[in-house]
Design a protein around this motif. Sequence first.
Motif, PDB file in Angstrom:
ATOM      1  N   LEU A 101      66.094 -96.156  30.029  1.00 24.06           N
ATOM      2  CA  LEU A 101      65.079 -95.564  29.187  1.00 24.06           C
ATOM      3  C   LEU A 101      64.258 -96.684  28.579  1.00 24.06           C
ATOM      4  CD1 LEU A 101      65.930 -95.087  25.698  1.00 24.06           C
ATOM      5  CD2 LEU A 101      67.932 -94.729  27.110  1.00 24.06           C
ATOM      6  N   ALA A 102      63.048 -96.360  28.190  1.00 28.46           N
ATOM      7  CA  ALA A 102      62.165 -97.354  27.589  1.00 28.46           C
ATOM      8  C   ALA A 102      61.576 -96.805  26.305  1.00 28.46           C
ATOM      9  CB  ALA A 102      61.049 -97.727  28.552  1.00 28.46           C
ATOM     10  N   ARG A 159      55.237 -94.525  19.205  1.00 27.36           N
ATOM     11  CA  ARG A 159      56.203 -94.940  20.227  1.00 27.36           C
ATOM     12  C   ARG A 159      56.168 -93.943  21.371  1.00 27.36           C
ATOM     13  NH1 ARG A 159      56.403 -98.217  16.229  1.00 27.36           N
ATOM     14  NH2 ARG A 159      58.313 -99.203  15.573  1.00 27.36           N
ATOM     15  N   ASP A 160      56.254 -94.454  22.592  1.00 28.59           N
ATOM     16  CA  ASP A 160      56.457 -93.615  23.765  1.00 28.59           C
ATOM     17  C   ASP A 160      57.908 -93.792  24.181  1.00 28.59           C
ATOM     18  OD1 ASP A 160      53.761 -92.582  24.690  1.00 28.59           O
ATOM     19  OD2 ASP A 160      53.323 -94.729  24.531  1.00 28.59           O
ATOM     20  N   ALA A 188      60.438 -93.124  27.234  1.00 24.42           N
ATOM     21  CA  ALA A 188      60.404 -92.798  28.663  1.00 24.42           C
ATOM     22  C   ALA A 188      61.828 -92.772  29.190  1.00 24.42           C
ATOM     23  CB  ALA A 188      59.585 -93.843  29.427  1.00 24.42           C
ATOM     24  N   ILE A 189      62.160 -91.725  29.909  1.00 23.95           N
ATOM     25  CA  ILE A 189      63.463 -91.577  30.545  1.00 23.95           C
ATOM     26  C   ILE A 189      63.240 -91.725  32.047  1.00 23.95           C
ATOM     27  CG2 ILE A 189      65.469 -90.085  30.903  1.00 23.95           C
ATOM     28  CD1 ILE A 189      65.053 -90.833  27.966  1.00 23.95           C
ATOM     29  N   TYR A 190      64.034 -92.580  32.661  1.00 20.25           N
ATOM     30  CA  TYR A 190      63.881 -92.834  34.092  1.00 20.25           C
ATOM     31  C   TYR A 190      64.765 -91.904  34.913  1.00 20.25           C
ATOM     32  CZ  TYR A 190      61.151 -96.952  32.992  1.00 20.25           C
ATOM     33  OH  TYR A 190      60.165 -97.786  32.539  1.00 20.25           O
ATOM     34  N   ASP A 191      64.325 -91.596  36.106  1.00 15.80           N
ATOM     35  CA  ASP A 191      65.037 -90.752  37.055  1.00 15.80           C
ATOM     36  C   ASP A 191      66.311 -91.478  37.496  1.00 15.80           C
ATOM     37  OD1 ASP A 191      65.935 -89.332  39.305  1.00 15.80           O
ATOM     38  OD2 ASP A 191      63.887 -88.812  39.904  1.00 15.80           O
ATOM     39  N   GLN A 192      67.453 -90.816  37.426  1.00  8.52           N
ATOM     40  CA  GLN A 192      68.720 -91.440  37.840  1.00  8.52           C
ATOM     41  C   GLN A 192      68.732 -91.733  39.340  1.00  8.52           C
ATOM     42  OE1 GLN A 192      71.595 -88.651  36.015  1.00  8.52           O
ATOM     43  NE2 GLN A 192      72.436 -90.481  35.041  1.00  8.52           N
ATOM     44  N   ALA A 230      60.995 -90.035  34.691  1.00  7.94           N
ATOM     45  CA  ALA A 230      61.205 -88.592  34.825  1.00  7.94           C
ATOM     46  C   ALA A 230      60.492 -87.809  33.729  1.00  7.94           C
ATOM     47  CB  ALA A 230      62.700 -88.278  34.809  1.00  7.94           C
ATOM     48  N   GLY A 231      60.294 -88.440  32.557  1.00  8.23           N
ATOM     49  CA  GLY A 231      59.628 -87.741  31.464  1.00  8.23           C
ATOM     50  C   GLY A 231      59.351 -88.687  30.314  1.00  8.23           C
ATOM     51  N   THR A 232      58.361 -88.318  29.499  1.00 10.90           N
ATOM     52  CA  THR A 232      58.014 -89.124  28.333  1.00 10.90           C
ATOM     53  C   THR A 232      57.821 -88.238  27.116  1.00 10.90           C
ATOM     54  OG1 THR A 232      55.646 -89.034  28.756  1.00 10.90           O
ATOM     55  CG2 THR A 232      56.841 -90.893  29.712  1.00 10.90           C
TER      56      THR A 232
END
Length: 161
Positions: A25-26, A35-36, A38-42, A49-51
């Motif tokens: 995640l970022a 702040r943004d 961000a969740i990354y696709d596993q 995958a989404g923000t």
Amino acid sequence: MTLERIGLPGVGVSHLLTTRDGERLAVIVRPDGCRDLAIYDQADPDRVAGTVLLCADEAHLVADVLHTTVVLDHVGGPALAAGDAGTGEAQAVRLRVPAGSACAGRPLATPHGAEVVAVIRGARVLPHPGPALTLRADDVLLAVGSSPALTRLHDLLVAPC
């Protein structure tokens, strides 16, 4: 967990986190304080995958939730004075002064109707604090009162500066 800081010219700074389980995640910190998240696709760790966009006050609230568990210890007690708009029972709660609270740096004396019986500051307990005690971020207030009074105190503490 690993943390990588990456400067993003014109955007801000990205803090890329990788958990022990390999999830990524970022948190992108913008110059305006937003702040943004961000969740990354596993399945594809390079694909977002989404923000979620959080304004500065929302980011402070999320940081407080992640920083510590908010504990509300409700203790049934004797009926409160007649005319109290609450449930008729006193409650005791612990409330932490979050970072960014409008109350941090100000005296304890605020119109909330609850009684603050002690303040925990780090390893120190300050029993029976007077109204002149200046609150600090991360102070934990032990308060007693009706549900509406405790709600007013909570709302004052979480109001952003």
